[in-house]
Design a protein around this motif. Structure first.
Motif, PDB file in Angstrom:
ATOM      1  N   TYR A  59      22.147  79.594  47.356  1.00 55.36           N
ATOM      2  CA  TYR A  59      21.778  79.110  46.190  1.00 55.36           C
ATOM      3  C   TYR A  59      20.170  80.338  45.238  1.00 55.36           C
ATOM      4  O   TYR A  59      19.793  81.211  45.542  1.00 55.36           O
ATOM      5  N   VAL A  60      20.602  80.288  43.982  1.00 54.60           N
ATOM      6  CA  VAL A  60      19.277  80.942  43.584  1.00 54.60           C
ATOM      7  C   VAL A  60      18.087  81.209  43.398  1.00 54.60           C
ATOM      8  O   VAL A  60      18.545  79.278  42.687  1.00 54.60           O
ATOM      9  N   ALA A  86      26.638  62.921  45.356  1.00 50.15           N
ATOM     10  CA  ALA A  86      25.168  63.309  45.721  1.00 50.15           C
ATOM     11  C   ALA A  86      24.357  63.240  43.555  1.00 50.15           C
ATOM     12  O   ALA A  86      25.140  63.227  43.548  1.00 50.15           O
ATOM     13  N   GLU A  87      23.475  63.266  44.232  1.00 49.68           N
ATOM     14  CA  GLU A  87      23.291  63.290  43.128  1.00 49.68           C
ATOM     15  C   GLU A  87      21.794  64.222  43.663  1.00 49.68           C
ATOM     16  O   GLU A  87      20.676  64.169  44.071  1.00 49.68           O
ATOM     17  N   THR A  88      21.890  65.776  42.272  1.00 48.24           N
ATOM     18  CA  THR A  88      21.057  66.510  42.378  1.00 48.24           C
ATOM     19  C   THR A  88      20.269  67.395  41.013  1.00 48.24           C
ATOM     20  O   THR A  88      21.223  67.183  40.073  1.00 48.24           O
ATOM     21  N   PRO A  89      19.556  67.879  41.099  1.00 44.22           N
ATOM     22  CA  PRO A  89      18.715  68.808  40.036  1.00 44.22           C
ATOM     23  C   PRO A  89      19.205  69.612  39.449  1.00 44.22           C
ATOM     24  O   PRO A  89      20.707  69.679  40.510  1.00 44.22           O
ATOM     25  N   ALA A  90      18.905  70.280  38.461  1.00 42.73           N
ATOM     26  CA  ALA A  90      19.598  71.245  37.840  1.00 42.73           C
ATOM     27  C   ALA A  90      19.795  72.266  38.668  1.00 42.73           C
ATOM     28  O   ALA A  90      18.718  72.925  40.229  1.00 42.73           O
ATOM     29  N   GLY A  91      20.485  73.445  38.964  1.00 45.11           N
ATOM     30  CA  GLY A  91      20.853  74.411  40.291  1.00 45.11           C
ATOM     31  C   GLY A  91      22.059  75.652  39.595  1.00 45.11           C
ATOM     32  O   GLY A  91      22.603  75.156  39.345  1.00 45.11           O
ATOM     33  N   THR A  92      22.029  76.899  40.582  1.00 41.03           N
ATOM     34  CA  THR A  92      22.628  78.399  40.466  1.00 41.03           C
ATOM     35  C   THR A  92      22.899  78.292  41.861  1.00 41.03           C
ATOM     36  O   THR A  92      22.036  78.503  42.386  1.00 41.03           O
ATOM     37  N   TYR A  93      23.947  78.183  42.072  1.00 43.28           N
ATOM     38  CA  TYR A  93      24.759  79.119  43.461  1.00 43.28           C
ATOM     39  C   TYR A  93      25.487  79.743  43.104  1.00 43.28           C
ATOM     40  O   TYR A  93      26.578  79.385  42.185  1.00 43.28           O
ATOM     41  N   THR A 114      30.138  62.362  37.445  1.00 38.81           N
ATOM     42  CA  THR A 114      29.574  60.690  37.502  1.00 38.81           C
ATOM     43  C   THR A 114      28.438  61.361  36.173  1.00 38.81           C
ATOM     44  O   THR A 114      28.925  60.619  34.870  1.00 38.81           O
ATOM     45  N   HIS A 115      27.797  61.903  35.859  1.00 42.48           N
ATOM     46  CA  HIS A 115      27.327  62.469  35.164  1.00 42.48           C
ATOM     47  C   HIS A 115      26.615  63.211  35.186  1.00 42.48           C
ATOM     48  O   HIS A 115      27.005  64.150  35.861  1.00 42.48           O
ATOM     49  N   GLY A 116      26.116  64.043  34.092  1.00 46.74           N
ATOM     50  CA  GLY A 116      25.684  65.365  34.566  1.00 46.74           C
ATOM     51  C   GLY A 116      26.999  66.839  33.642  1.00 46.74           C
ATOM     52  O   GLY A 116      28.133  66.511  33.883  1.00 46.74           O
ATOM     53  N   HIS A 117      26.775  68.038  33.713  1.00 50.77           N
ATOM     54  CA  HIS A 117      27.403  69.061  33.271  1.00 50.77           C
ATOM     55  C   HIS A 117      27.335  70.331  34.597  1.00 50.77           C
ATOM     56  O   HIS A 117      26.428  71.057  35.662  1.00 50.77           O
ATOM     57  N   ARG A 118      28.861  70.950  35.105  1.00 47.08           N
ATOM     58  CA  ARG A 118      28.763  72.102  35.565  1.00 47.08           C
ATOM     59  C   ARG A 118      29.216  73.739  34.966  1.00 47.08           C
ATOM     60  O   ARG A 118      30.481  73.492  34.555  1.00 47.08           O
ATOM     61  N   LEU A 119      28.793  74.387  35.021  1.00 43.84           N
ATOM     62  CA  LEU A 119      29.351  75.746  34.374  1.00 43.84           C
ATOM     63  C   LEU A 119      30.143  76.580  35.557  1.00 43.84           C
ATOM     64  O   LEU A 119      29.103  76.428  36.891  1.00 43.84           O
ATOM     65  N   TYR A 120      31.476  76.202  35.888  1.00 43.16           N
ATOM     66  CA  TYR A 120      32.113  76.736  37.226  1.00 43.16           C
ATOM     67  C   TYR A 120      33.253  78.015  36.562  1.00 43.16           C
ATOM     68  O   TYR A 120      33.148  78.682  35.994  1.00 43.16           O
ATOM     69  N   ARG A 121      32.700  79.366  37.197  1.00 40.09           N
ATOM     70  CA  ARG A 121      33.151  80.532  36.819  1.00 40.09           C
ATOM     71  C   ARG A 121      34.165  81.013  38.440  1.00 40.09           C
ATOM     72  O   ARG A 121      33.286  81.155  39.406  1.00 40.09           O
ATOM     73  N   THR A 122      34.867  81.404  37.992  1.00 37.56           N
ATOM     74  CA  THR A 122      35.537  82.536  39.378  1.00 37.56           C
ATOM     75  C   THR A 122      35.375  84.038  38.556  1.00 37.56           C
ATOM     76  O   THR A 122      35.664  84.334  37.402  1.00 37.56           O
ATOM     77  N   GLN A 123      36.395  84.615  38.798  1.00 37.28           N
ATOM     78  CA  GLN A 123      37.424  86.068  38.900  1.00 37.28           C
ATOM     79  C   GLN A 123      37.265  86.112  37.146  1.00 37.28           C
ATOM     80  O   GLN A 123      37.563  86.786  36.328  1.00 37.28           O
ATOM     81  N   ASP A 124      38.803  85.087  37.310  1.00 32.07           N
ATOM     82  CA  ASP A 124      39.700  85.273  36.215  1.00 32.07           C
ATOM     83  C   ASP A 124      39.399  83.692  35.042  1.00 32.07           C
ATOM     84  O   ASP A 124      40.252  83.904  34.250  1.00 32.07           O
ATOM     85  N   GLN A 125      38.542  82.561  35.410  1.00 29.03           N
ATOM     86  CA  GLN A 125      38.585  82.203  34.806  1.00 29.03           C
ATOM     87  C   GLN A 125      36.974  81.345  35.088  1.00 29.03           C
ATOM     88  O   GLN A 125      36.566  81.498  35.703  1.00 29.03           O
ATOM     89  N   THR A 126      36.062  80.820  33.137  1.00 25.74           N
ATOM     90  CA  THR A 126      35.091  79.951  32.666  1.00 25.74           C
ATOM     91  C   THR A 126      35.320  78.248  32.508  1.00 25.74           C
ATOM     92  O   THR A 126      36.405  78.359  32.013  1.00 25.74           O
ATOM     93  N   PHE A 143      33.158  81.780  43.896  1.00 24.50           N
ATOM     94  CA  PHE A 143      32.878  81.517  42.123  1.00 24.50           C
ATOM     95  C   PHE A 143      31.390  81.516  42.031  1.00 24.50           C
ATOM     96  O   PHE A 143      30.295  81.165  43.253  1.00 24.50           O
ATOM     97  N   GLU A 144      31.110  80.919  41.422  1.00 20.21           N
ATOM     98  CA  GLU A 144      29.219  81.219  40.641  1.00 20.21           C
ATOM     99  C   GLU A 144      29.469  79.875  40.049  1.00 20.21           C
ATOM    100  O   GLU A 144      30.504  79.343  39.392  1.00 20.21           O
ATOM    101  N   ALA A 145      28.387  78.904  39.837  1.00 22.75           N
ATOM    102  CA  ALA A 145      28.778  77.317  39.769  1.00 22.75           C
ATOM    103  C   ALA A 145      26.687  77.594  39.084  1.00 22.75           C
ATOM    104  O   ALA A 145      25.959  77.783  39.573  1.00 22.75           O
ATOM    105  N   ALA A 146      26.436  76.804  37.725  1.00 23.50           N
ATOM    106  CA  ALA A 146      25.327  75.940  37.144  1.00 23.50           C
ATOM    107  C   ALA A 146      25.658  74.839  36.847  1.00 23.50           C
ATOM    108  O   ALA A 146      26.564  74.270  36.459  1.00 23.50           O
ATOM    109  N   ARG A 147      24.454  74.121  37.237  1.00 20.72           N
ATOM    110  CA  ARG A 147      24.888  72.740  36.996  1.00 20.72           C
ATOM    111  C   ARG A 147      23.544  72.175  36.444  1.00 20.72           C
ATOM    112  O   ARG A 147      22.372  72.783  36.264  1.00 20.72           O
ATOM    113  N   THR A 148      23.319  70.997  35.300  1.00 19.69           N
ATOM    114  CA  THR A 148      22.580  70.590  35.005  1.00 19.69           C
ATOM    115  C   THR A 148      22.418  69.404  35.820  1.00 19.69           C
ATOM    116  O   THR A 148      22.826  69.362  36.492  1.00 19.69           O
ATOM    117  N   ARG A 149      20.747  68.343  35.875  1.00 22.63           N
ATOM    118  CA  ARG A 149      20.894  67.388  36.224  1.00 22.63           C
ATOM    119  C   ARG A 149      21.692  66.121  37.135  1.00 22.63           C
ATOM    120  O   ARG A 149      22.718  65.924  35.557  1.00 22.63           O
TER     121      ARG A 149
END
Length: 364
Positions: A59-60, A86-93, A114-126, A143-149
């Motif tokens: 986690y960053v 899981a119910e999670t706050p916003a976070g980057t990991y 079920t609600h919220g968004h997540r940006l998911y990035r691998t070496q060749d995909q976003t 991978f890298e990921a950044a999610r909202t609540r």
């Protein structure tokens, strides 16, 4: 330290005996791993969650720590599979190459917001994962990921859980927006509702149905047609179970109503419930189990008669006999015993769920 909670509850397995449910043994519900930061001081919550997941993902730390970081996660392990809600706050990991070398986890993950968004990035995909969208990706790639609540479901399984012909079709980050992928999405939502009421034996059957459903969602051409029958039956059965549980208090709950509301033939209904002892047997068992859960809930202050009637068991005398036959104890004795032993943990009947999620996924 992150709070972990676990504890199985008895549930009846009935056998036919002169048309009345009987109890030969008391089984245990699946015992989940529960993790939460809610009972920690707010200033410690982020660090606790980061440290708990330190070997699986990194986690960053934000420049300004949030005032609180409330996380609630429940993971069920059933038949070699794992479903995390899981119910999670916003976070980057991120999951780095170092994480991969350290834990050796090579699992596939079906992720559903079920609600919220997540940006998911691998070496060749976003990819931006949106609510209601089922995405397949691998924990064996960085991978890298950044999610909202957000609210999330994650189903973890090994490549060996898939038919050999399907494995080559799994690569990168895939959005499963085909009809069979959407069917799998709906099935996972039903599964999340089902698992808290499932026994270990039930979990094994559900795992087999889940693997068939996954093969259907990923397979192509003739392999898809061949894989279709079992998953469709599993979805129908899950929907019928939810329909039954939503209407336990109705005196008119029976085969005719289920057929009408589910839109299926009576013969098909009987085939679906035959492995479970029949429709009437299943309904009666669900009613008794609902009463058991209520009687062992310290926050439920209703009388025993009120609880039984709310579950569709209106005859007090026959209810008491059925309950004792199912659980080996009367409703009144159960409530009194549970009140006296409110802090006593019933011994687990399946494998231990102590330890971190990363440890358990390594054993999956």
């Amino acid at each position: 330290m992150l709070e972990k909670q676990a504890g199985p509850l008895p549930v009846a397995h009935e056998d036919r005996e002169d048309g009345v449910a009987s109890q030969n043994a008391v089984a245990c519900l699946l015992k989940p791993l529960r993790q939460t930061t809610r009972n920690l001081p707010a200033r410690l919550q982020f660090d606790a969650w980061r440290d708990t997941n330190a070997r699986l993902v990194d986690y960053v730390s934000p420049e300004i720590l949030p005032e609180s970081y409330e996380v609630s996660a429940t993971t069920f392990f059933f038949g070699g599979l794992a479903l995390l809600a899981a119910e999670t706050p916003a976070g980057t990991y991120r999951r780095s190459a170092t994480n991969l070398r350290r834990d050796g986890i090579d699992l596939l993950s079906f992720s559903l917001a079920t609600h919220g968004h997540r940006l998911y990035r691998t070496q060749d995909q976003t990819h931006v994962m949106r609510p209601g969208q089922l995405v397949l990706h691998s924990l064996a790639q960085p991978f890298e990921a950044a999610r909202t609540r957000s609210g999330w479901l994650h189903l973890y399984l090994t490549r060996e859980d898939l038919p050999a012909a399907v494995v080559p079709l799994v690569s990168g980050c895939q959005v499963l927006d085909t009809p069979s992928g959407l069917l799998l999405r709906d099935y996972l939502l039903l599964l999340a509702d089902e698992l808290p009421r499932m026994t270990v034996a039930d979990g094994q059957r559900l795992a087999d149905a889940t693997r068939a459903m996954i093969a259907l969602a990923i397979a192509e051409g003739p392999a898809r047609q061949e894989a279709a029958a079992a998953p469709l039956a599993a979805v129908q059965l899950a929907r019928l179970r939810n329909l039954i549980r939503a209407n336990l208090g109705s005196a008119r709950l029976g085969p005719m109503r289920l057929c009408r509301e589910a839109g299926i033939a009576r013969s098909q209904l009987y085939r679906l419930f035959e492995p479970l002892g029949g429709v009437a047997q299943f309904i009666q068992g669900e009613r008794l189990n609902a009463v058991y859960r209520a009687l062992t809930d310290p926050d439920d202050t209703r009388s025993i008669c009120e609880i039984a009637a709310a579950s569709g068991l209106f005859d007090a005398s026959s209810f008491s006999r059925m309950f004792r036959r199912a659980f080996g104890i009367s409703p009144r004795e159960l409530r009194m015993t549970h009140m006296l032993r409110a802090t006593h943990e019933i011994p687990p009947c399946n494998r231990s769920v102590s330890g971190s999620l990363q440890y358990l996924l390594q054993a999956t």
